[in-house]
Design a protein around this motif. Structure first.
Motif, PDB file in Angstrom:
ATOM      1  N   PRO A  31       0.828  -1.214   0.000  1.00 21.96           N
ATOM      2  CA  PRO A  31       0.000   0.000   0.000  1.00 21.96           C
ATOM      3  C   PRO A  31       0.859   1.259   0.000  1.00 21.96           C
ATOM      4  O   PRO A  31       1.904   1.314   0.660  1.00 21.96           O
ATOM      5  CB  PRO A  31      -0.803  -0.116   1.299  1.00 21.96           C
ATOM      6  CG  PRO A  31      -0.816  -1.579   1.605  1.00 21.96           C
ATOM      7  CD  PRO A  31       0.507  -2.096   1.137  1.00 21.96           C
ATOM      8  N   ALA A  32       0.449   2.249  -0.771  1.00 28.16           N
ATOM      9  CA  ALA A  32       1.161   3.529  -0.794  1.00 28.16           C
ATOM     10  C   ALA A  32       0.657   4.362   0.365  1.00 28.16           C
ATOM     11  O   ALA A  32      -0.499   4.801   0.375  1.00 28.16           O
ATOM     12  CB  ALA A  32       0.912   4.249  -2.116  1.00 28.16           C
ATOM     13  N   ARG A  33       1.503   4.543   1.364  1.00 27.92           N
ATOM     14  CA  ARG A  33       1.102   5.272   2.567  1.00 27.92           C
ATOM     15  C   ARG A  33       2.006   6.481   2.775  1.00 27.92           C
ATOM     16  O   ARG A  33       3.221   6.326   2.894  1.00 27.92           O
ATOM     17  CB  ARG A  33       1.182   4.369   3.802  1.00 27.92           C
ATOM     18  CG  ARG A  33       0.198   3.205   3.792  1.00 27.92           C
ATOM     19  CD  ARG A  33       0.121   2.559   5.157  1.00 27.92           C
ATOM     20  NE  ARG A  33      -0.846   1.483   5.207  1.00 27.92           N
ATOM     21  CZ  ARG A  33      -0.570   0.203   5.025  1.00 27.92           C
ATOM     22  NH1 ARG A  33       0.673  -0.163   4.775  1.00 27.92           N
ATOM     23  NH2 ARG A  33      -1.512  -0.711   5.097  1.00 27.92           N
ATOM     24  N   PRO A  34       1.416   7.700   2.794  1.00 26.95           N
ATOM     25  CA  PRO A  34       2.227   8.884   3.090  1.00 26.95           C
ATOM     26  C   PRO A  34       2.888   8.738   4.448  1.00 26.95           C
ATOM     27  O   PRO A  34       2.310   8.179   5.379  1.00 26.95           O
ATOM     28  CB  PRO A  34       1.198  10.020   3.101  1.00 26.95           C
ATOM     29  CG  PRO A  34       0.026   9.487   2.349  1.00 26.95           C
ATOM     30  CD  PRO A  34       0.011   8.002   2.580  1.00 26.95           C
ATOM     31  N   THR A  35       4.104   9.247   4.566  1.00 29.84           N
ATOM     32  CA  THR A  35       4.845   9.094   5.816  1.00 29.84           C
ATOM     33  C   THR A  35       4.608  10.243   6.787  1.00 29.84           C
ATOM     34  O   THR A  35       4.582  10.051   7.992  1.00 29.84           O
ATOM     35  CB  THR A  35       6.344   8.979   5.526  1.00 29.84           C
ATOM     36  OG1 THR A  35       6.757  10.122   4.733  1.00 29.84           O
ATOM     37  CG2 THR A  35       6.647   7.704   4.738  1.00 29.84           C
ATOM     38  N   THR A  36       4.416  11.455   6.273  1.00 29.97           N
ATOM     39  CA  THR A  36       4.177  12.599   7.145  1.00 29.97           C
ATOM     40  C   THR A  36       3.022  13.422   6.594  1.00 29.97           C
ATOM     41  O   THR A  36       2.705  13.364   5.406  1.00 29.97           O
ATOM     42  CB  THR A  36       5.425  13.498   7.262  1.00 29.97           C
ATOM     43  OG1 THR A  36       5.794  13.954   5.959  1.00 29.97           O
ATOM     44  CG2 THR A  36       6.593  12.733   7.869  1.00 29.97           C
ATOM     45  N   GLY A  48       2.764  12.721  -0.742  1.00 32.54           N
ATOM     46  CA  GLY A  48       1.778  11.651  -0.674  1.00 32.54           C
ATOM     47  C   GLY A  48       0.529  12.066   0.062  1.00 32.54           C
ATOM     48  O   GLY A  48      -0.594  11.765  -0.356  1.00 32.54           O
ATOM     49  N   SER A  49       0.700  12.793   1.165  1.00 33.88           N
ATOM     50  CA  SER A  49      -0.447  13.268   1.931  1.00 33.88           C
ATOM     51  C   SER A  49      -1.293  14.245   1.116  1.00 33.88           C
ATOM     52  O   SER A  49      -2.525  14.207   1.144  1.00 33.88           O
ATOM     53  CB  SER A  49       0.031  13.935   3.220  1.00 33.88           C
ATOM     54  OG  SER A  49      -1.040  14.525   3.925  1.00 33.88           O
ATOM     55  N   VAL A 101      -3.374  12.369  -1.433  1.00 31.19           N
ATOM     56  CA  VAL A 101      -4.510  11.683  -0.812  1.00 31.19           C
ATOM     57  C   VAL A 101      -5.636  12.660  -0.523  1.00 31.19           C
ATOM     58  O   VAL A 101      -6.821  12.353  -0.707  1.00 31.19           O
ATOM     59  CB  VAL A 101      -4.059  10.979   0.486  1.00 31.19           C
ATOM     60  CG1 VAL A 101      -5.260  10.509   1.299  1.00 31.19           C
ATOM     61  CG2 VAL A 101      -3.155   9.790   0.157  1.00 31.19           C
ATOM     62  N   ARG A 102      -5.287  13.870  -0.082  1.00 38.40           N
ATOM     63  CA  ARG A 102      -6.298  14.846   0.336  1.00 38.40           C
ATOM     64  C   ARG A 102      -6.818  15.717  -0.798  1.00 38.40           C
ATOM     65  O   ARG A 102      -7.813  16.407  -0.639  1.00 38.40           O
ATOM     66  CB  ARG A 102      -5.714  15.734   1.445  1.00 38.40           C
ATOM     67  CG  ARG A 102      -5.465  14.993   2.736  1.00 38.40           C
ATOM     68  CD  ARG A 102      -5.023  15.928   3.844  1.00 38.40           C
ATOM     69  NE  ARG A 102      -3.665  16.402   3.689  1.00 38.40           N
ATOM     70  CZ  ARG A 102      -3.300  17.675   3.607  1.00 38.40           C
ATOM     71  NH1 ARG A 102      -4.222  18.620   3.642  1.00 38.40           N
ATOM     72  NH2 ARG A 102      -2.035  18.018   3.479  1.00 38.40           N
TER      73      ARG A 102
END
Length: 213
Positions: free
Chosen positions: A10-15, A20-21, A24-25
Motif C-alpha cells: 500500500p502507498a502510505r504517506p509518511t508525514t 503523498g499526503s 490523498v487529500r
C-alpha cells in the motif's frame, strides 16, 4: 508468454505535509464559501502555477523552457486586492491590472454547465497559451504543426496540478474547468484572454463552503 501480476505494498504517506499526503487529500471543490482569500494565499496559487523558484527555475516544466503559458487572475473576493483581471508576471512576481471590476460572473457564463457555482469562487485562474509560437518553435518535430500544441497542453496540466496541490496544502479548494465556449471567452470585452493566445483552462480557487467558518 503468460501475464504476471506483481503485488504492491500500500502507498502510505509518511508525514502529514509530504507529497503523498497532499495527493490523498486533493479533491475538486465546487462549493465555495463567502469568506475572502487573502492576497498572500492568492499569491501562492499564482506562484505555484508557473512562478520562479529561488534558484531561478520555474515551478512547472516546459518543453525547451519555452514557457508559452500566461496566467490571468480574475479576482473578485480577495482581501488586499481590488476586483479585476490581472496578468501574472512570473519574472517579476507581480500582478498587472488589465481590466478593473469583478469579471467572475461573465467569465463563468462562458462555461458550458458550471456558471451557477463557478461565479462564487474567490478568484478564477485562467491559463492560456501562445500556440503559434509553440507551433513554430517545434515545427521540425513530427507530427508537423501539432507537436508544439501538445507541449502547451501538457504544460497547462502541470500548472493545474500545482495549483491543486498548493490549494490542498493551504486548506483551500480548487477545481479545473475546461468546458467553456472558446469563442465566447475570447470575445469578452474588455478582453480577459491575452491577444493571440488560446484559452486552455479555468481554475476556481477559494474557501470550501464546508470549511468556511
Amino acid at each position: 508468454m503468460t501475464r504476471r501480476e506483481v503485488p504492491l505494498a500500500p502507498a502510505r504517506p509518511t508525514t502529514a505535509g509530504d507529497l503523498g499526503s497532499l495527493l490523498v487529500r486533493r479533491r475538486s471543490t465546487r462549493s465555495f464559501g463567502p469568506r475572502p482569500l487573502s492576497l498572500a494565499q492568492l499569491t501562492l496559487m499564482a506562484w505555484a502555477a508557473h512562478g520562479r523558484t529561488a534558484d531561478g527555475h520555474r515551478t512547472c516544466p516546459s518543453a525547451h523552457a519555452l514557457y508559452p503559458l500566461t496566467l490571468t487572475v480574475v479576482a473578485g473576493n480577495v482581501d488586499g486586492l481590488a476586483a479585476g483581471a490581472y496578468r501574472y508576471d512570473a519574472e517579476r512576481h507581480v500582478l498587472t491590472l488589465v481590466a478593473d471590476g469583478d469579471h467572475r460572473d461573465r467569465v463563468a457564463r462562458t462555461t458550458l454547465a458550471d456558471h451557477d457555482w463557478l461565479r462564487h469562487a474567490a478568484a478564477l485562474l485562467l491559463l492560456s497559451g501562445d500556440m503559434d509560437t509553440a507551433t513554430r518553435h517545434f515545427a521540425d518535430q513530427p507530427p508537423q504543426g501539432r507537436r508544439g500544441r501538445r507541449y502547451v497542453w501538457l504544460e497547462a496540466g502541470h500548472a493545474s496540478q500545482n495549483v491543486y496541490l498548493q490549494a490542498t496544502e493551504s486548506g483551500l479548494g480548487a477545481v479545473l474547468v475546461a468546458g467553456f465556449d472558446d469563442d465566447r471567452l475570447l470575445g469578452l470585452n474588455p478582453a480577459v484572454v491575452p491577444s493571440g493566445e488560446h484559452p486552455l483552462a479555468l481554475l476556481a480557487v477559494g474557501r470550501p463552503a464546508d470549511r468556511d467558518q
